[in-house]
Design a protein around this motif. Structure first.
Motif, PDB file in Angstrom:
ATOM      1  N   UNK A 119     -72.738  -1.858   9.812  1.00 15.44           N
ATOM      2  CA  UNK A 119     -71.676  -1.096   9.148  1.00 15.44           C
ATOM      3  C   UNK A 119     -71.772   0.382   9.536  1.00 15.44           C
ATOM      4  N   UNK A 121     -73.158   1.814  12.309  1.00 20.09           N
ATOM      5  CA  UNK A 121     -72.756   2.084  13.694  1.00 20.09           C
ATOM      6  C   UNK A 121     -71.256   1.866  13.869  1.00 20.09           C
ATOM      7  N   UNK A 122     -70.736   0.853  13.197  1.00 20.88           N
ATOM      8  CA  UNK A 122     -69.305   0.553  13.272  1.00 20.88           C
ATOM      9  C   UNK A 122     -68.495   1.767  12.823  1.00 20.88           C
ATOM     10  N   UNK A 123     -68.918   2.375  11.713  1.00 19.78           N
ATOM     11  CA  UNK A 123     -68.194   3.512  11.167  1.00 19.78           C
ATOM     12  C   UNK A 123     -68.161   4.674  12.167  1.00 19.78           C
ATOM     13  N   UNK A 125     -68.722   4.525  15.370  1.00 16.28           N
ATOM     14  CA  UNK A 125     -67.999   4.116  16.577  1.00 16.28           C
ATOM     15  C   UNK A 125     -66.488   4.249  16.357  1.00 16.28           C
ATOM     16  N   UNK A 126     -66.040   3.895  15.169  1.00 19.64           N
ATOM     17  CA  UNK A 126     -64.620   4.055  14.835  1.00 19.64           C
ATOM     18  C   UNK A 126     -64.215   5.513  14.964  1.00 19.64           C
ATOM     19  N   UNK A 130     -65.455   4.634  20.130  1.00 21.27           N
ATOM     20  CA  UNK A 130     -66.219   3.701  20.967  1.00 21.27           C
ATOM     21  C   UNK A 130     -66.145   2.278  20.424  1.00 21.27           C
ATOM     22  N   UNK A 136     -70.029   0.769  23.873  1.00 21.53           N
ATOM     23  CA  UNK A 136     -70.400   0.926  22.461  1.00 21.53           C
ATOM     24  C   UNK A 136     -71.248  -0.246  21.998  1.00 21.53           C
ATOM     25  N   UNK A 206     -74.894 -11.322  16.567  1.00 26.08           N
ATOM     26  CA  UNK A 206     -73.588 -11.578  15.984  1.00 26.08           C
ATOM     27  C   UNK A 206     -73.122 -10.465  15.047  1.00 26.08           C
ATOM     28  N   UNK A 207     -74.015  -9.972  14.182  1.00 25.22           N
ATOM     29  CA  UNK A 207     -73.556  -9.149  13.066  1.00 25.22           C
ATOM     30  C   UNK A 207     -72.875  -7.869  13.537  1.00 25.22           C
ATOM     31  N   UNK A 211     -68.478  -6.773  13.852  1.00 24.81           N
ATOM     32  CA  UNK A 211     -67.807  -5.543  13.436  1.00 24.81           C
ATOM     33  C   UNK A 211     -67.232  -4.772  14.613  1.00 24.81           C
ATOM     34  N   UNK A 212     -68.010  -4.706  15.690  1.00 28.44           N
ATOM     35  CA  UNK A 212     -67.686  -3.784  16.778  1.00 28.44           C
ATOM     36  C   UNK A 212     -66.718  -4.355  17.813  1.00 28.44           C
TER      37      UNK A 212
ATOM     38  N   UNK C  22     -77.458   7.262  18.100  1.00 31.00           N
ATOM     39  CA  UNK C  22     -76.738   6.002  17.934  1.00 31.00           C
ATOM     40  C   UNK C  22     -77.273   5.162  16.779  1.00 31.00           C
ATOM     41  N   UNK C  26     -75.625   7.782  12.616  1.00 28.27           N
ATOM     42  CA  UNK C  26     -74.661   6.872  11.974  1.00 28.27           C
ATOM     43  C   UNK C  26     -75.137   6.381  10.616  1.00 28.27           C
ATOM     44  N   UNK C  29     -74.700   9.144   8.149  1.00 26.48           N
ATOM     45  CA  UNK C  29     -73.276   9.352   7.876  1.00 26.48           C
ATOM     46  C   UNK C  29     -72.763   8.278   6.933  1.00 26.48           C
ATOM     47  N   UNK C  30     -73.213   7.046   7.142  1.00 25.15           N
ATOM     48  CA  UNK C  30     -72.763   5.964   6.261  1.00 25.15           C
ATOM     49  C   UNK C  30     -73.273   6.190   4.844  1.00 25.15           C
ATOM     50  N   UNK C 107     -76.524 -17.777  14.862  1.00 24.60           N
ATOM     51  CA  UNK C 107     -75.192 -18.350  14.724  1.00 24.60           C
ATOM     52  C   UNK C 107     -75.192 -19.818  15.134  1.00 24.60           C
ATOM     53  N   UNK C 215     -77.157 -12.146   6.736  1.00 27.71           N
ATOM     54  CA  UNK C 215     -75.707 -12.144   6.624  1.00 27.71           C
ATOM     55  C   UNK C 215     -75.058 -13.419   7.148  1.00 27.71           C
ATOM     56  N   UNK C 216     -75.317 -13.741   8.415  1.00 27.55           N
ATOM     57  CA  UNK C 216     -74.608 -14.830   9.082  1.00 27.55           C
ATOM     58  C   UNK C 216     -74.749 -16.156   8.334  1.00 27.55           C
ATOM     59  N   UNK C 237     -66.116  -3.534   3.641  1.00 22.04           N
ATOM     60  CA  UNK C 237     -65.651  -2.886   4.859  1.00 22.04           C
ATOM     61  C   UNK C 237     -64.443  -3.599   5.435  1.00 22.04           C
ATOM     62  N   UNK C 243     -65.184   2.034   1.836  1.00 19.92           N
ATOM     63  CA  UNK C 243     -66.379   2.513   2.553  1.00 19.92           C
ATOM     64  C   UNK C 243     -67.452   3.050   1.614  1.00 19.92           C
TER      65      UNK C 243
END
Lengths: 266, 356, 277
Positions: A119, A121-123, A125-126, A130, A136, A206-207, A211-212, C22, C26, C29-30, C107, C215-216, C237, C243
């Motif tokens: 979540x 990195x997705x944020x 990247x948005x 990327x 990305x 996968x996870x 998202x990405x 990276x 992030x 920020x989250x 998966x 999660x999966x 999300x 958010x």
């Protein structure tokens, strides 16, 4: 206790084998399913055919997903190796406290729950555009793979005696020559092991990918994920079988490297 | 000799691992209260023999008796044997007292009695008051003593020690050796002790069994082994020795006439064990039995002079090419390169069979 | 030696910069979104912690984690024990049986279980054939499915630390105990079990932490009937674009993981030598 009584011994061995069966057999159950003839999934199939393999390789979306996955995994592996190899070497030369702190940082992607990393990195990247790009995705997977590279090479480096390096320096070798002629040949197994595991980490992931991915970076696992949730066709079984096949090949490769050095790594 | 231990007997006990014979069929009797040392190079079967007694390995043949009990197939925990391991094998998650009291706790003795006996055992090994310490905080010598206390506290019928001093430094070893001897003299518990250090064997034992290739080569009092070794291996393993090739000419009543090429003469020497004609033999001359004598029968050149304190060792080169070591009291100086003559008394020589 | 230090810092620079840019930034920020979002302040955290629905999700996450941890430890025990006893090809085969699943995508493994646990799947047919039940059991899209799938996926993580702890136990300690007169059960209880506890705790902690963020598998095998914290974060999300709530959920999850890890590191002698010289 040095000799467990025969009945207890039998129980221990029998249950261990049952647990191993529980670990391995369900994974393999998907393989026969991929040779199903029917249009819906049955386990085990009643009639056999290659029809879903044909479907897989004729479907442009599945093919592109496979190709994107490979591209991203290679890229992520290269990034993780390029950053992780010098990091593992540098870590050893740091004073203990800084070494502990930096080790914590390098292993963090393994510790933080993937859903949180995804979540986060997705944020970002948005925000910087990327999202849905292969670079990305590769960067994100490289972050997840970095700990494995650092650990594998770190273990390999423990087999490099610092006196060899001193000896080489004493004989007049430059730092770069020492690395090339002494360190590198001795950590090749760790390097290859780390690379193989980085590749599979990205290829299986996968996870973050869910998202990405967007439209531009839809990997095989993302395509499987969507198919399971939407259509649930036997093509998914083909894709899963292909992933098992690739993992199997890499597993054997890693074991062959692994047997050349002592110690067991994942 | 009476002690608090039990006698021990091997009746042709043997141990094979697949093709490898770790212990040849062996007969061995250890008296109650005796201290027997098993001496030999590594791989000679000492530890195998010990493991058979302890019950950590089962004999492939023959039988094994402790007191009047056949223990050949008895589980280790029923044998009442105290074992001190080479690495001590102390339980890392327990304190000193818990380690020492372990054998009593598993016998379900009341806590008060355990505490009393543990304290007594710790006192015996001079670790009184150490009970509450964790094992990791002890030095090697202290750990060794805890291991000994743990083995003794169950009042074993036989005490086994597998190179228990191997990890200690020289000075400490000597102290512990004297300590072990005192303990044994006070309690006289049947003890089997494994070592590859002959000096240790000399200090500690009533009898010594010299082992090689899974076999006991000779067993006896140390002085007997030194004076009358059964073969050239025992001769070379115990004490310093000069062993010269020899040919048996004739023998009668405990003496043999030998042709010794290195000495360029025939020598008549005592031969303790009867020899088969044609058997390969060697002549044993201990370095201290050679002496300088201007009228001596053999001429030699001094090639090395080694000062050993009260003794000085000389390396001599014989005209025929062989080397001999000679030891004498330090005093008369001999220069390297000097030509001298040596002599001996025939009584001090021994004829020994060549070890197979 | 100043040059050496500088060299080392240069060597770790690329990885450090990469992870900061990276991963760490992030993440910060989250997490900041929890406090700067629509509601601001601690409002998001409070919403999450005070709502009945979210409390149930949190409780469910914990319960699943506890049960899965216990299940994996029970199943891992015989495997780890037998691994310490096996040699040669038998050892290799069993070890590979443990390691191989690591390489298969979660998966794919989860998908396999979907096939097996289906209403008309082989397991239900097998149970009905045996006469255990006369109509198919609901094994999928509920807690049962989640427990089975997660136990399967996380089992190797429990086996390896347990095996390594058991393997480190010096066989002579067991011999010593034996020789001192202890019955097998005594030796097990007083020597073997205490010495394998670090592995049991280590493996247990590891599995528990992984469970919390999983999660999966819960998403596919449990679905909406067995919501976990990670599924909740994801749905904030993707479904609701909330958010700040996702950030608040992430803070809670991360906090639990870090606190438990800190406790575990304090209590357990983990491998500190990994990066030592």
């Amino acid at each position: 206790m040095s000799q467990l009584s025969p009945s207890l011994r039998w129980i221990a061995y029998a249950s261990a084998n049952l647990v191993i069966a529980f670990l391995v057999l369900p994974i393999l159950a998907v393989i026969p399913t991929s040779f199903n003839q029917a249009s819906f999934i049955t386990v085990p199939p009643t009639a056999w055919s290659w029809r879903w393999y044909e479907a897989f390789f004729q479907d442009i979306e599945w093919q592109s997903a496979l190709w994107v996955s490979i591209q991203i995994a290679v890229l992520a592996t290269l990034i993780a190796l390029a950053a992780g190899t010098p990091a593992a070497i540098g870590l050893q030369r740091l004073p203990p406290r800084l070494r502990a702190a930096m080790t914590g940082l390098f292993l963090a992607p393994m510790i933080v729950p993937v859903i949180v990393s995804a979540v986060a990195i997705y944020r970002t990247a948005l925000d910087i555009g990327l999202n849905g790009t292969r670079i990305g995705m590769a960067l994100s997977h490289a972050a997840l793979a970095l700990p494995f590279v650092v650990i594998n090479i770190g273990i390999a480096l423990r087999g490099v005696d610092s006196r060899w390096l001193q000896a080489a320096a004493g004989l007049g070798a430059t730092p770069w020559t020492i690395f090339r002629t002494i360190t590198l040949p001795n950590i090749v197994p760790g390097l290859v092991g780390g690379a193989v595991f980085a590749f599979i980490t990205s290829f299986d992931e996968v996870v973050i990918a869910v998202f990405m991915a967007g439209y531009g970076a839809k990997t095989l696992p993302v395509k499987i994920w969507e198919s399971i949730r939407l259509e649930f066709t036997p093509v998914v079984a083909v894709a899963a079988t292909l992933m098992i096949l690739l993992a199997g090949i890499l597993f054997i490769l890693a074991r062959m490297i692994g047997t050349k050095r002592n110690g067991v790594t994942v | 000799m009476s002690g608090i231990g039990l006698p021990l007997r091997f009746d042709g006990a043997t141990k094979r691992y697949d093709e490898m014979v770790a212990l040849q069929p062996t007969d061995l009797s250890v008296e109650a209260g005796e201290f027997l040392t098993l001496l030999g190079p590594s791989g000679s079967g000492k530890t195998t023999l010990l493991n058979l007694i302890a019950g950590y390995a089962e004999p492939s043949g023959g039988s094994l008796w402790i007191g009047s009990r056949d223990v050949t197939r008895l589980a280790a925990r029923h044998r009442n044997i105290g074992m001190v391991f080479q690495s001590y094998a102390l339980f890392p998650h327990m304190t000193v007292a818990e380690n020492v009291g372990y054998g009593l706790a598993v016998r379900r003795l009341p806590g008060a009695e355990i505490a009393r006996r543990v304290e007594a055992a710790l006192q015996l090994v001079e670790l009184a008051g150490y009970g509450a310490r964790p094992i990791q905080n002890l030095s090697g010598g202290q750990q060794q003593r805890v291991a000994l206390a743990r083995a003794l506290v169950i009042e074993p019928d036989v005490l086994l020690m597998d190179e228990p001093l191997g990890a200690l430094d020289r000075q400490l070893r000597r102290n512990v050796q004297l300590e072990l001897r005192r303990l044994h003299e006070e309690h006289r518990r049947t003890t089997l002790y494994v070592t590859h250090d002959q000096e240790e064997a000399l200090i500690l034992s009533d009898r010594v069994a010299v082992m090689r290739n899974g076999r006991i080569e000779q067993i006896g009092k140390v002085a007997d082994l030194y004076a009358n070794p059964a073969n050239s291996f025992v001769a070379s393993f115990i004490g310093e020795s000069n062993l010269l090739d020899a040919k048996l000419v004739s023998q009668e009543a405990g003496r043999a006439l030998l042709e010794v090429p290195a000495l360029r003469q025939q020598v008549a020497a005592p031969s303790p064990s009867p020899l088969a004609s044609g058997q390969a033999v060697r002549l044993l001359i201990r370095p201290e039995h050679l002496f300088l004598d201007d009228a001596g029968p053999v001429q030699a050149t001094v090639t090395e002079v080694v000062y050993l304190g009260e003794l000085t060792a000389l390396r001599l080169q014989l005209p025929a090419g062989e080397q001999l070591w000679l030891r004498q009291l330090t005093g008369r100086t001999v220069a390297r390169g000097a030509t001298i003559r040596v002599n001996w008394q025939d009584e001090h020589l021994r004829v020994v069979p060549e070890a197979r | 030696m100043r040059g050496d230090r500088l060299n080392a810092l240069l060597l770790i620079l690329p990885a450090t910069a990469f992870l900061l840019l990276w991963f760490v930034v992030p993440l910060c920020r989250l997490l900041a979104l929890a406090f700067t979002g629509e509601a601001g302040g601690f409002e998001s955290l409070w919403t999450l912690l005070s709502s009945n629905v979210y409390q149930r999700v949190l409780g469910n996450t914990m319960i699943v984690a506890v049960i899965v941890t216990l299940l994996t430890l029970v199943l891992a025990w015989p495997v780890a024990y037998v691994l310490t006893r096996l040699k040669g090809i038998g050892f290799m085969l069993m070890l590979y049986g443990v390691l191989f699943p690591f390489w298969i995508s979660v998966l794919v493994r989860t998908f396999s279980w979907m096939l097996l646990l289906e209403r008309n799947g082989p397991i239900n047919r097998f149970l009905m054939g045996l006469g255990v039940t006369d109509q198919p059991l609901a094994l999928l899209f509920n807690e049962t499915g989640v427990l089975i799938g997660m136990t399967h996926v996380l089992l190797p993580y429990a086996v390896l630390p347990l095996f390594s702890a058991m393997n480190r136990i010096d066989r002579r300690l067991l011999q010593a105990s034996d020789g001192l007169g202890a019955a097998p059960l005594d030796t097990f209880r007083r020597v073997y079990l205490p010495l394998s506890l670090p592995g049991l705790f280590g493996g247990g902690t590891f599995v528990f932490l992984l469970c919390l963020g999983f999660f999966i598998t819960p998403a596919l095998l449990g679905g909406a009937n067995a919501m976990t914290l990670s599924m909740l974060i994801s749905s904030f999300v993707t479904d609701r674009l909330a958010w700040s709530l996702a950030a608040a959920g992430s803070i809670i999850l991360l906090a639990i993981v870090l606190v438990l890890m800190g406790l575990a590191m304090r209590l357990l002698p983990l491998d500190k030598g990994m990066f030592a010289k």
